[in-house]
Design an enzyme around this catalytic site. Structure first.
Site, PDB file in Angstrom:
ATOM      1  N   LYS A   1      28.812  17.093 134.970  1.00 34.36           N
ATOM      2  CA  LYS A   1      28.780  17.856 136.226  1.00 34.36           C
ATOM      3  C   LYS A   1      27.337  18.003 136.710  1.00 34.36           C
ATOM      4  O   LYS A   1      27.043  17.846 137.901  1.00 34.36           O
ATOM      5  CB  LYS A   1      29.435  19.239 136.013  1.00 34.36           C
ATOM      6  CG  LYS A   1      30.939  19.142 135.775  1.00 34.36           C
ATOM      7  CD  LYS A   1      31.574  20.453 135.293  1.00 34.36           C
ATOM      8  CE  LYS A   1      33.053  20.211 134.968  1.00 34.36           C
ATOM      9  NZ  LYS A   1      33.749  21.389 134.443  1.00 34.36           N
TER      10      LYS A   1
ATOM     11  N   GLN B   1      33.005  27.422 132.086  1.00 31.23           N
ATOM     12  CA  GLN B   1      33.645  26.290 131.403  1.00 31.23           C
ATOM     13  C   GLN B   1      34.588  26.789 130.310  1.00 31.23           C
ATOM     14  O   GLN B   1      34.240  27.690 129.538  1.00 31.23           O
ATOM     15  CB  GLN B   1      32.558  25.376 130.819  1.00 31.23           C
ATOM     16  CG  GLN B   1      33.053  24.072 130.249  1.00 31.23           C
ATOM     17  CD  GLN B   1      33.527  23.074 131.305  1.00 31.23           C
ATOM     18  OE1 GLN B   1      33.187  23.170 132.482  1.00 31.23           O
ATOM     19  NE2 GLN B   1      34.314  22.112 130.892  1.00 31.23           N
TER      20      GLN B   1
ATOM     21  N   ASP C   1      36.674  26.630 140.699  1.00 31.97           N
ATOM     22  CA  ASP C   1      37.749  26.135 139.827  1.00 31.97           C
ATOM     23  C   ASP C   1      39.132  26.586 140.297  1.00 31.97           C
ATOM     24  O   ASP C   1      40.144  26.152 139.748  1.00 31.97           O
ATOM     25  CB  ASP C   1      37.557  26.730 138.421  1.00 31.97           C
ATOM     26  CG  ASP C   1      37.109  25.704 137.410  1.00 31.97           C
ATOM     27  OD1 ASP C   1      37.235  24.506 137.679  1.00 31.97           O
ATOM     28  OD2 ASP C   1      36.654  26.130 136.334  1.00 31.97           O
TER      29      ASP C   1
HETATM   30  N1  GUN Z   1      37.432  22.622 130.667  1.00 31.01           N
HETATM   31  C1  GUN Z   1      37.943  21.370 130.806  1.00 31.01           C
HETATM   32  N2  GUN Z   1      38.112  21.084 132.117  1.00 31.01           N
HETATM   33  C2  GUN Z   1      37.700  22.171 132.807  1.00 31.01           C
HETATM   34  C3  GUN Z   1      37.613  22.473 134.200  1.00 31.01           C
HETATM   35  O1  GUN Z   1      37.983  21.695 135.085  1.00 31.01           O
HETATM   36  N3  GUN Z   1      37.128  23.708 134.492  1.00 31.01           N
HETATM   37  C4  GUN Z   1      36.748  24.596 133.542  1.00 31.01           C
HETATM   38  N4  GUN Z   1      36.290  25.788 133.931  1.00 31.01           N
HETATM   39  N5  GUN Z   1      36.808  24.339 132.256  1.00 31.01           N
HETATM   40  C5  GUN Z   1      37.282  23.134 131.903  1.00 31.01           C
END
Ligand code: GUN
Length: 286
Positions: A52, A96, A119
């Site tokens: 990211k 995350q 998210d």
């Molecule tokens: N863990 C794995 N994929 C994601 C995601 O898309 N968002 C978040 N916050 N955690 C994750």
């Protein structure tokens, strides 16, 4: 002929559009900033957040990775989130997952300001999704809908089987596919007759995180297969939930792992971050 759904290529095209968008925003004297919070040392999370960061920086955005100690309390984590809710230069904020066991992810999602909840996991945003009014949607389901749309895979009246009912993938995807007029079955660990359901499905999405979730023999000829699983084998190779070789023979279209759904999750995160920045700074772009 089986179509390989190339998420990597679609993400590349979106990168170009996103770069232009970020440049336009900056040319108006405004900014775009994504903040990602991690708690502890989960190795997979480090890889995902690294991806990211790389993409955000490549697009010209500002990116901050807030690394918090494994032992942080729920209350202390909430205070960190509150500080970014109040920071006007932070437009998009995500925590995350997974979190260490002593932290409740539902309470965490409630702390994030809904307009920065990139998210789409705050109850307001999930509620709006259930009402077909969502502005911020969990990124993986949004990416899957984008892939299907780009490959002209129409869901109207089709039978869709989603395996895995997580809050971040299966449950929101079931809403999106229903809104796109599919007839959706949401299967999970207590589902009894998974292979029968698979045999009836025109589209199967697996978001379980376990290789060989169903055998190729159970899948209808010509089904569309979307693989959200990322599993590391003993030899270090990454594989999905579907056995790619045997499934490719039966499917009309299939997403590879890696290079299918994964790049779309990151692309949708960038898209929604840009949308947050535009909305919060009242920008008017062409
Ligand atoms: N863990 C794995 N994929 C994601 C995601 O898309 N968002 C978040 N916050 N955690 C994750």
């Amino acid at each position: 002929m089986t179509t390989i759904i190339n998420g990597k290529e679609l993400a590349k095209q979106l990168t170009q559009q996103h770069k232009e968008r970020v440049a336009q925003i900056k040319s108006q004297g405004a900014s775009v900033k994504l903040v990602v919070i991690t708690v502890g040392q989960d190795p997979a999370s480090k890889v995902y957040v690294g991806q990211k960061e790389k993409k955000a920086v490549n697009l010209g955005m500002e990116f901050e990775w807030v690394r918090l100690d494994e032992e942080i309390s729920q209350e202390e984590l909430h205070q960190v989130i509150q500080s970014y809710n109040q920071a006007s230069d932070c437009h998009a904020l995500l925590v995350q997952l997974p979190l260490p066991d002593h932290l409740n992810p539902n309470l965490v999602a409630e702390q994030i300001a809904p307009h920065k909840d990139v998210d789409g996991l705050h109850p307001y945003n999930l509620g709006q999704l259930a009402r077909n009014q969502a502005q911020l949607i969990p990124c993986t389901p949004k990416g899957i809908m984008y892939l299907l749309d780009q490959y002209d895979i129409d869901l109207t009246g089709r039978q869709a089987l989603i395996i895995g009912r997580s809050q971040i993938v299966g449950t929101p995807l079931s809403l999106l596919m229903t809104q796109a007029d599919a007839t959706v079955t949401l299967a999970h660990s207590k589902t009894q007759n998974l292979e029968d359901l698979a045999g009836q499905a025109d589209i199967i999405v697996s978001a379980v995180g376990k290789p060989n979730v169903i055998p190729a023999a159970a899948v209808k000829d010509g089904a569309v297969l979307i693989d959200v699983g990322i599993n590391r084998q003993a030899d270090g190779k990454l594989v999905g939930d579907f056995d790619y070789e045997s499934m490719s023979d039966k499917a009309s279209a299939i997403t590879p792992v890696p290079g299918g759904v994964g790049p779309m999750t990151v692309a949708m995160l960038m898209e929604q971050t840009i949308a947050c920045a535009i909305q919060q700074q009242n920008l008017e772009l062409d």
